[in-house]
Design a protein around this motif. Structure first.
Motif, PDB file in Angstrom:
ATOM      1  N   THR A 140       0.811  -1.222   0.000  1.00  0.00           N
ATOM      2  CA  THR A 140       0.000   0.000   0.000  1.00  0.00           C
ATOM      3  C   THR A 140       0.843   1.270   0.000  1.00  0.00           C
ATOM      4  O   THR A 140       0.319   2.346  -0.304  1.00  0.00           O
ATOM      5  CB  THR A 140      -0.944   0.015   1.214  1.00  0.00           C
ATOM      6  OG1 THR A 140      -0.187  -0.176   2.413  1.00  0.00           O
ATOM      7  CG2 THR A 140      -1.988  -1.093   1.098  1.00  0.00           C
ATOM      8  N   ASP A 141       2.131   1.162   0.318  1.00  0.00           N
ATOM      9  CA  ASP A 141       3.035   2.311   0.247  1.00  0.00           C
ATOM     10  C   ASP A 141       3.705   2.431  -1.115  1.00  0.00           C
ATOM     11  O   ASP A 141       4.532   3.323  -1.322  1.00  0.00           O
ATOM     12  CB  ASP A 141       4.117   2.210   1.326  1.00  0.00           C
ATOM     13  CG  ASP A 141       3.553   2.348   2.725  1.00  0.00           C
ATOM     14  OD1 ASP A 141       2.589   3.127   2.911  1.00  0.00           O
ATOM     15  OD2 ASP A 141       4.067   1.660   3.637  1.00  0.00           O
ATOM     16  N   GLY A 142       3.394   1.523  -2.024  1.00  0.00           N
ATOM     17  CA  GLY A 142       4.018   1.549  -3.340  1.00  0.00           C
ATOM     18  C   GLY A 142       5.351   0.844  -3.407  1.00  0.00           C
ATOM     19  O   GLY A 142       6.046   0.941  -4.425  1.00  0.00           O
ATOM     20  N   ALA A 152      13.366 -13.442  -6.375  1.00  0.00           N
ATOM     21  CA  ALA A 152      14.780 -13.458  -6.761  1.00  0.00           C
ATOM     22  C   ALA A 152      15.347 -14.829  -6.411  1.00  0.00           C
ATOM     23  O   ALA A 152      14.688 -15.645  -5.762  1.00  0.00           O
ATOM     24  CB  ALA A 152      15.556 -12.359  -6.036  1.00  0.00           C
ATOM     25  N   ALA A 153      16.578 -15.076  -6.832  1.00  0.00           N
ATOM     26  CA  ALA A 153      17.196 -16.367  -6.551  1.00  0.00           C
ATOM     27  C   ALA A 153      17.472 -16.551  -5.066  1.00  0.00           C
ATOM     28  O   ALA A 153      17.466 -17.676  -4.554  1.00  0.00           O
ATOM     29  CB  ALA A 153      18.486 -16.518  -7.350  1.00  0.00           C
ATOM     30  N   ASP A 154      17.724 -15.442  -4.352  1.00  0.00           N
ATOM     31  CA  ASP A 154      18.042 -15.552  -2.926  1.00  0.00           C
ATOM     32  C   ASP A 154      16.821 -15.367  -2.030  1.00  0.00           C
ATOM     33  O   ASP A 154      16.946 -15.411  -0.807  1.00  0.00           O
ATOM     34  CB  ASP A 154      19.144 -14.564  -2.541  1.00  0.00           C
ATOM     35  CG  ASP A 154      18.811 -13.119  -2.895  1.00  0.00           C
ATOM     36  OD1 ASP A 154      17.753 -12.876  -3.506  1.00  0.00           O
ATOM     37  OD2 ASP A 154      19.619 -12.224  -2.557  1.00  0.00           O
ATOM     38  N   GLY A 155      15.663 -15.118  -2.611  1.00  0.00           N
ATOM     39  CA  GLY A 155      14.471 -14.935  -1.798  1.00  0.00           C
ATOM     40  C   GLY A 155      13.581 -13.841  -2.355  1.00  0.00           C
ATOM     41  O   GLY A 155      13.266 -13.827  -3.548  1.00  0.00           O
ATOM     42  N   VAL A 156      13.207 -12.904  -1.491  1.00  0.00           N
ATOM     43  CA  VAL A 156      12.373 -11.769  -1.879  1.00  0.00           C
ATOM     44  C   VAL A 156      13.184 -10.494  -1.709  1.00  0.00           C
ATOM     45  O   VAL A 156      13.728 -10.250  -0.626  1.00  0.00           O
ATOM     46  CB  VAL A 156      11.088 -11.698  -1.027  1.00  0.00           C
ATOM     47  CG1 VAL A 156      10.249 -10.476  -1.408  1.00  0.00           C
ATOM     48  CG2 VAL A 156      10.267 -12.970  -1.174  1.00  0.00           C
ATOM     49  N   GLN A 157      13.294  -9.702  -2.767  1.00  0.00           N
ATOM     50  CA  GLN A 157      13.975  -8.414  -2.689  1.00  0.00           C
ATOM     51  C   GLN A 157      12.919  -7.317  -2.652  1.00  0.00           C
ATOM     52  O   GLN A 157      11.966  -7.346  -3.440  1.00  0.00           O
ATOM     53  CB  GLN A 157      14.926  -8.232  -3.867  1.00  0.00           C
ATOM     54  CG  GLN A 157      16.030  -9.282  -3.898  1.00  0.00           C
ATOM     55  CD  GLN A 157      17.152  -8.961  -4.880  1.00  0.00           C
ATOM     56  OE1 GLN A 157      17.166  -7.928  -5.529  1.00  0.00           O
ATOM     57  NE2 GLN A 157      18.122  -9.866  -4.973  1.00  0.00           N
ATOM     58  N   VAL A 158      13.096  -6.362  -1.747  1.00  0.00           N
ATOM     59  CA  VAL A 158      12.079  -5.344  -1.500  1.00  0.00           C
ATOM     60  C   VAL A 158      12.639  -3.963  -1.841  1.00  0.00           C
ATOM     61  O   VAL A 158      13.679  -3.551  -1.315  1.00  0.00           O
ATOM     62  CB  VAL A 158      11.604  -5.382  -0.030  1.00  0.00           C
ATOM     63  CG1 VAL A 158      10.492  -4.366   0.194  1.00  0.00           C
ATOM     64  CG2 VAL A 158      11.120  -6.792   0.340  1.00  0.00           C
ATOM     65  N   PHE A 159      11.914  -3.256  -2.732  1.00  0.00           N
ATOM     66  CA  PHE A 159      12.329  -1.948  -3.220  1.00  0.00           C
ATOM     67  C   PHE A 159      11.300  -0.890  -2.807  1.00  0.00           C
ATOM     68  O   PHE A 159      10.090  -1.158  -2.815  1.00  0.00           O
ATOM     69  CB  PHE A 159      12.436  -1.956  -4.752  1.00  0.00           C
ATOM     70  CG  PHE A 159      13.384  -2.984  -5.301  1.00  0.00           C
ATOM     71  CD1 PHE A 159      14.695  -2.654  -5.592  1.00  0.00           C
ATOM     72  CD2 PHE A 159      12.966  -4.290  -5.524  1.00  0.00           C
ATOM     73  CE1 PHE A 159      15.572  -3.593  -6.103  1.00  0.00           C
ATOM     74  CE2 PHE A 159      13.835  -5.247  -6.033  1.00  0.00           C
ATOM     75  CZ  PHE A 159      15.144  -4.900  -6.324  1.00  0.00           C
ATOM     76  N   ASP A 160      11.778   0.315  -2.492  1.00  0.00           N
ATOM     77  CA  ASP A 160      10.824   1.385  -2.219  1.00  0.00           C
ATOM     78  C   ASP A 160      10.258   1.908  -3.533  1.00  0.00           C
ATOM     79  O   ASP A 160      10.575   1.392  -4.613  1.00  0.00           O
ATOM     80  CB  ASP A 160      11.449   2.491  -1.367  1.00  0.00           C
ATOM     81  CG  ASP A 160      12.519   3.316  -2.098  1.00  0.00           C
ATOM     82  OD1 ASP A 160      12.672   3.167  -3.335  1.00  0.00           O
ATOM     83  OD2 ASP A 160      13.189   4.126  -1.432  1.00  0.00           O
TER      84      ASP A 160
END
Length: 306
Positions: free
Chosen positions: A241-243, A249-257
């Motif tokens: 909800t914050d966009g 990804a190969a190592d898991g979940v990558q989180v970007f703002d």
């Protein structure tokens, strides 16, 4: 997995998106390639694909059970639901996008463009105006493992829009190497689309592109690369909800703002293919990763879906 081993907090803001005491739970295993998770709040259930096994599975949090929902599934991959709560699916086998009606019958929404068969629809999202947007790479026709080996008929690997009223299929972008996951920003002013071309060519893209949605949702303007996956390729992803973008990804979940800055990682033991937010408060992150379905409670909330 300990807290230290589960997260990589690059930006302090990411620490406010996660629950430090939460554990990564393996809910199910035994798939050949788990994909396409979609949450149905009215069913209190998660549906996801096991593509090579030709199954769509259903997970029920109420008793922690997994059962077969559809078999054979036509090598179904990505799923979403429309504004009426019906399941929308991308099927590699017949190379089409379908809708499962309330009575269980199947409606074909798209299987051709300009008289030629689609490549292999991969992932799909529905906009608030009822239009259906999907990606069409060639993964499902590269071999007989996730579809049926065939020569492509479309000259491009594109992103398409199906009009929610007329059913017209329109090519929106045609310059991808391998378009994959896609999602709108919370206000639907931006469409994000993954290009996972590096899956078969290390020199090809491994990034998410951003497109400004213009002309009342009928046109896209290329805003350039949004984020690069530095381990593996971008496959499926979701927006909170914050966009912020939560990407496989190969190592898991990558989180970007919302500017495309990498803020943190969630490490997963297997290569992640896709993810979605679910649960009553949309704060349970369901993750499909190679052979398994995982879940993790977070403080972030996914964008409301129908």
């Amino acid at each position: 997995m300990t807290e230290q081993g589960l997260y990589d907090i690059i930006d302090p803001r990411f620490a406010h998106k996660i629950v430090g005491s939460a554990q990564l739970e393996e809910l199910h295993t035994g798939c050949r390639w788990a994909e396409g998770p979609v949450w149905f709040s009215d069913h209190d259930a998660l549906y996801f694909s096991d593509i090579p096994n030709q199954r769509v599975l259903r997970y029920l949090p109420s008793d922690n059970s997994v059962s077969v929902y559809t078999e054979p599934s036509n090598f179904a991959n990505g799923h979403t639901r429309d504004r009426q709560g019906r399941l929308i699916s991308c099927e590699h086998g017949p190379r089409r996008v379908t809708r499962t009606e309330i009575d269980g019958t199947i409606t074909v929404l798209a299987d051709r463009f300009e008289g030629k068969r689609l490549n292999s629809p991969n992932d799909v999202v529905v906009k608030s105006d009822g239009s259906i947007w999907f990606t069409d790479p060639s993964y499902g026709i590269l071999s007989d493992y996730e579809g049926y080996r065939a020569e492509p008929e479309q000259p491009v690997h594109g992103v398409y829009r199906i009009d929610g009223r007329s059913g017209e299929v329109r090519l929106m972008v045609g310059d991808f190497v391998q378009p994959n996951g896609l999602a709108f920003s919370p206000d639907e002013s931006v469409l994000y689309v993954a290009d996972s071309g590096a899956s078969h060519n290390p020199d090809a893209p491994r990034h998410i592109r951003a497109f400004a949605v213009e002309d009342g949702g009928m046109a896209l303007r290329d805003a350039g690369p949004f984020a690069v996956i530095d381990n593996g390729i971008p496959d499926g992803f979701r927006v909170d909800t914050d966009g912020w973008v939560w990407c496989s990804a190969a190592d898991g979940v990558q989180v970007f703002d919302d500017t495309g800055t990498l803020c943190g990682r969630i490490f997963v033991p297997q290569t992640v293919s896709n993810l979605t937010f679910g649960g009553p408060r949309r704060n349970r992150l369901f993750i499909t990763a190679t052979t398994s379905l995982y879940a993790l409670y977070v403080t972030a909330r996914g964008v409301q879906t129908p």
